[in-house]
Write a protein that holds these residues in place. Structure first.
Motif, PDB file in Angstrom:
ATOM      1  N   THR A   1      29.917 114.089  -5.356  1.00 55.24           N
ATOM      2  CA  THR A   1      29.849 113.034  -6.372  1.00 55.24           C
ATOM      3  C   THR A   1      30.817 111.904  -6.037  1.00 55.24           C
ATOM      4  O   THR A   1      30.499 110.726  -6.206  1.00 55.24           O
ATOM      5  CB  THR A   1      30.171 113.620  -7.762  1.00 55.24           C
TER       6      THR A   1
ATOM      7  N   GLN B   1      25.680 112.426 -12.431  1.00 57.36           N
ATOM      8  CA  GLN B   1      25.651 113.879 -12.623  1.00 57.36           C
ATOM      9  C   GLN B   1      25.709 114.215 -14.119  1.00 57.36           C
ATOM     10  O   GLN B   1      24.950 115.031 -14.611  1.00 57.36           O
ATOM     11  CB  GLN B   1      26.826 114.513 -11.888  1.00 57.36           C
TER      12      GLN B   1
ATOM     13  N   ASP C   1      22.160 112.333  -8.363  1.00 54.24           N
ATOM     14  CA  ASP C   1      23.209 113.343  -8.464  1.00 54.24           C
ATOM     15  C   ASP C   1      22.769 114.438  -9.426  1.00 54.24           C
ATOM     16  O   ASP C   1      22.897 114.303 -10.641  1.00 54.24           O
ATOM     17  CB  ASP C   1      24.511 112.691  -8.943  1.00 54.24           C
ATOM     18  N   GLU C   2      22.228 115.506  -8.853  1.00 59.28           N
ATOM     19  CA  GLU C   2      21.771 116.660  -9.639  1.00 59.28           C
ATOM     20  C   GLU C   2      20.855 116.270 -10.787  1.00 59.28           C
ATOM     21  O   GLU C   2      21.097 116.632 -11.932  1.00 59.28           O
ATOM     22  CB  GLU C   2      22.986 117.469 -10.155  1.00 59.28           C
TER      23      GLU C   2
HETATM   24 MG   LIG Z   1      29.155 116.458  -8.396  1.00 56.18          MG
END
Ligand SMILES: [Mg+2]
Ligand SMILES: Nc1ncnc2c1ncn2[C@@H]1O[C@H](COP(=O)(O)OP(=O)(O)OP(=O)(O)O)[C@@H](O)[C@H]1O
Lengths: 258, 337
Positions: free
Chosen positions: A41, A83, A174-175
């Protein structure tokens, strides 16, 4: 193409990203995996201009974009999701999406007065686009809901939806799949592949779900302790001793063997 | 029966009507403070002096128009001068943003640094106003004074208590309602307004969308200047213009913004009225009122005033403390302070 050269980022002495170098080829869906706290991240944040790097360079198609502000990068076609989902909580889902496209005439006060029909036409166009995205993500039933009231998974979908509102060059996810149910995860996967093939988006995807990574990504980059540990196809990664030790664990290896 | 009516008229005349006017003025001021807080994320201590600054230009233009014999008949000439005053105030505020706040924005300075910078701006504006128009009281209201005069009201109703409504009070209410409607329409319906709300909700995300942060900041300052000049002019027409009074208004205006919930426009309006009503109700002497509603011979000896007018600022302060203790986000859940 994104090129990261010897990038480091330290938070008061702690090196979250440590001399990382990697490339994201145009047209690829590159996976970025690694244990929690590996610096994935943080790497995104540095590339996207949220943090200034302590050291190193980021190039977009050969141009140095290190340290540019997030909105400048946005205008160059670099988009990212968070995220921890971000949203404009007091705007509706549709309005959230409609905020994404830049250079809206309605944003210039005098145009609202001097050329109202053009402003309205453009707004209608943006609205239609937002409705398409809403339909695609199957969130029509919450289109007029305040984004702040969405569930965690729905917020993730909204994050993805945002990247579909404009013609991006490269998108950092991000995810996006975290907290989203299986069927929807497959839909998201399909969406990413379609955007990649039909609209030529380049993706860089952080994800902990190896099946998801396996379905979408080639190549896969493994990060650990702030640095790049390995790069290759998923199979190559899975066979890499260092990666097994640092991230995948021996369980997977045993499973593969059996 | 007439006693009750008289008591009601008495309260309307000395509490209700002044509080509505004062509340509207505070609400407009607090709206400016809340917008700046929501979008630029700092408490703008210069807002009171921004009001004085804008009003000063309105007064200068009013005098100029008066000297040329231009007027609006029964309405104050200041209304005609208002757009010019607003323009000057916008100009100055944008210059301050360019020269002062922009620097700190680039540095991503902590909010407390902005606050200190705004105190600096406050002193500069304050100095400029005193230099140009002087520290003394200025009257610039002209045209009709009253919509209803107390004497006419008495003749009309035959009651012993009169009710007067000043033009400035009526004007304040009408203007405030129009301005608030326009502001809410702007914030909720236009793209720029939505951008501002989005920016206030989540700055990180706003920067990653098609929102131009410079534009949002500029429009915020413009709105703040417009609101400040209108609020200041209405206050000046209603009372009088004195630079120091405008500086003192900072406390009730901040109290209003915080009571309503910083960053929440609806809250700023509600807060403005809460503060105005409390201030006026607590400092009003109820002697005559009690004489009307109480039984005969109950007329109290004292003034029956909860707090002397000299301490009226304490009211804002106490309300502020109570709200911060029990509901730090304010009535309408703004940002926690
Ligand atoms: Mg992360
Ligand atoms: N703003 C910050 N200030 C201080 N330390 C930070 C900051 N952001 C990240 N870190 C630290 O940097 C390291 C890397 O964090 P990062 O969020 O990049 O990990 P990640 O690879 O994304 O992990 P995950 O898979 O859990 O999301 C962590 O040890 C974290 O504590």
């Amino acid at each position: 193409m994104i090129e990261v050269k010897n990038l480091s980022k330290s938070f008061s002495g702690f090196l979250a990203v440590n001399d990382a170098s990697l490339k994201i080829e145009t047209g690829s869906i590159t996976g970025l995996v690694g244990p929690n706290g590996a610096g994935k991240t943080t790497l995104f944040n540095v590339i996207a201009g949220v943090h200034a790097p302590t050291d190193g360079q980021v190039l977009l198609d050969g141009q140095d974009i290190t340290g540019l502000a997030p909105h400048e990068l946005f205008h160059r076609g670099l988009l990212r999701t968070f995220q921890i989902a971000h949203e404009f909580s007091s705007l509706t889902v549709r309005e959230n999406l409609m905020m994404v496209p830049a250079d809206q005439m309605g944003e210039t006060l005098w145009k609202t007065w001097t050329n109202p029909s053009a402003v309205r036409a453009q707004e209608e166009q943006t609205r239609a686009k937002a409705d398409d995205v809403i339909e695609f993500l199957e969130i029509s039933h919450v289109a007029d809901e305040l984004a702040g009231n969405l569930s965690g998974g729905q917020k993730k979908l909204l994050e993805l939806g945002r990247t579909m509102m404009v013609d991006a060059k490269i998108v950092f996810l991000d995810e996006v799949g975290a907290g989203v149910n299986r069927t929807l995860l497959n839909t998201i996967g399909d969406a990413i592949i379609r955007l990649n093939q039909e609209r030529g988006y380049t993706f860089c995807v952080i994800e902990h779900d190896m099946d998801f990574i396996g379905r979408l990504c080639d190549p896969v980059i493994v990060m650990a302790e702030g640095g790049v540990l390995a790069e290759g196809t998923l199979d190559e990664i899975k066979a890499n001793e260092q990666v097994i030790e640092a991230y995948l664990g021996t369980g997977l290896k045993n499973k593969e063997a059996s | 029966m007439t006693d009750i009516l008289n008591a009601f008229i008495l309260l309307s005349n000395f509490v209700l009507i002044p509080a509505i006017a004062y509340g509207s003025q505070l609400a407009l001021g607090a709206l400016g403070i809340t917008l700046i807080y929501g979008i630029l994320r700092f408490s703008n201590f210069a807002h009171g002096d921004t009001m004085a600054f804008g009003t000063m230009f309105v007064i200068l233009f009013t005098w100029w128009f008066q000297s040329m014999g231009i007027n609006l008949g029964p309405l104050p000439t200041a209304l005609l001068a208002l757009p010019f005053g607003i323009a000057c105030c916008i100009g100055f505020v944008l210059i301050t943003d360019r020269t002062v706040y922009k620097f700190y924005r680039k540095q991503k300075a902590a909010p407390v640094i902005y606050v200190i910078a705004s105190v600096g701006v406050m002193f500069v504006m304050n100095g400029l106003v005193r230099f140009v128009i002087g520290p003394n009281d200025q009257r610039f209201a002209d045209g009709e004074r009253f919509i209803i005069k107390a004497r006419e009201f008495k003749q009309m109703t035959g009651l012993s208590e009169g009710m007067s409504i000043k033009v400035s009070q009526g004007l304040t209410l009408v203007t405030a309602v129009l301005v608030v409607i326009a502001l809410f329409w702007f914030l909720n319906k236009t793209r720029t307004g939505k951008s501002m709300r989005a920016y206030s909700d989540n700055e990180d995300l706003a920067l990653l969308s098609g929102i131009d942060p410079d534009k949002v900041v500029r429009v915020t300052w413009i709105l703040a200047a417009v609101l400040a000049t209108i609020a200041g002019t209405l206050y000046g027409l209603d009372k009088s213009f004195k630079p120091f009074t405008y500086f003192q208004l900072l406390l009730p205006m901040f109290a209003a913004a915080i009571v309503g919930g910083l960053g929440s426009p609806v809250g700023a309006i509600a807060g403005g009225f809460v503060i105005a009503f409390s201030e006026i109700m607590i400092t009003y002497p109820y002697k005559k009122f009690i004489a009307y509603i109480g039984p005969d011979g109950w007329t109290p000896n004292g003034l029956m005033q909860l707090l002397a007018t000299d301490y009226k600022f304490a009211v804002s302060f106490i309300i502020l403390l109570v709200v911060l203790l029990f509901k730090p986000t304010g009535l309408f859940a703004g940002k926690s302070v």
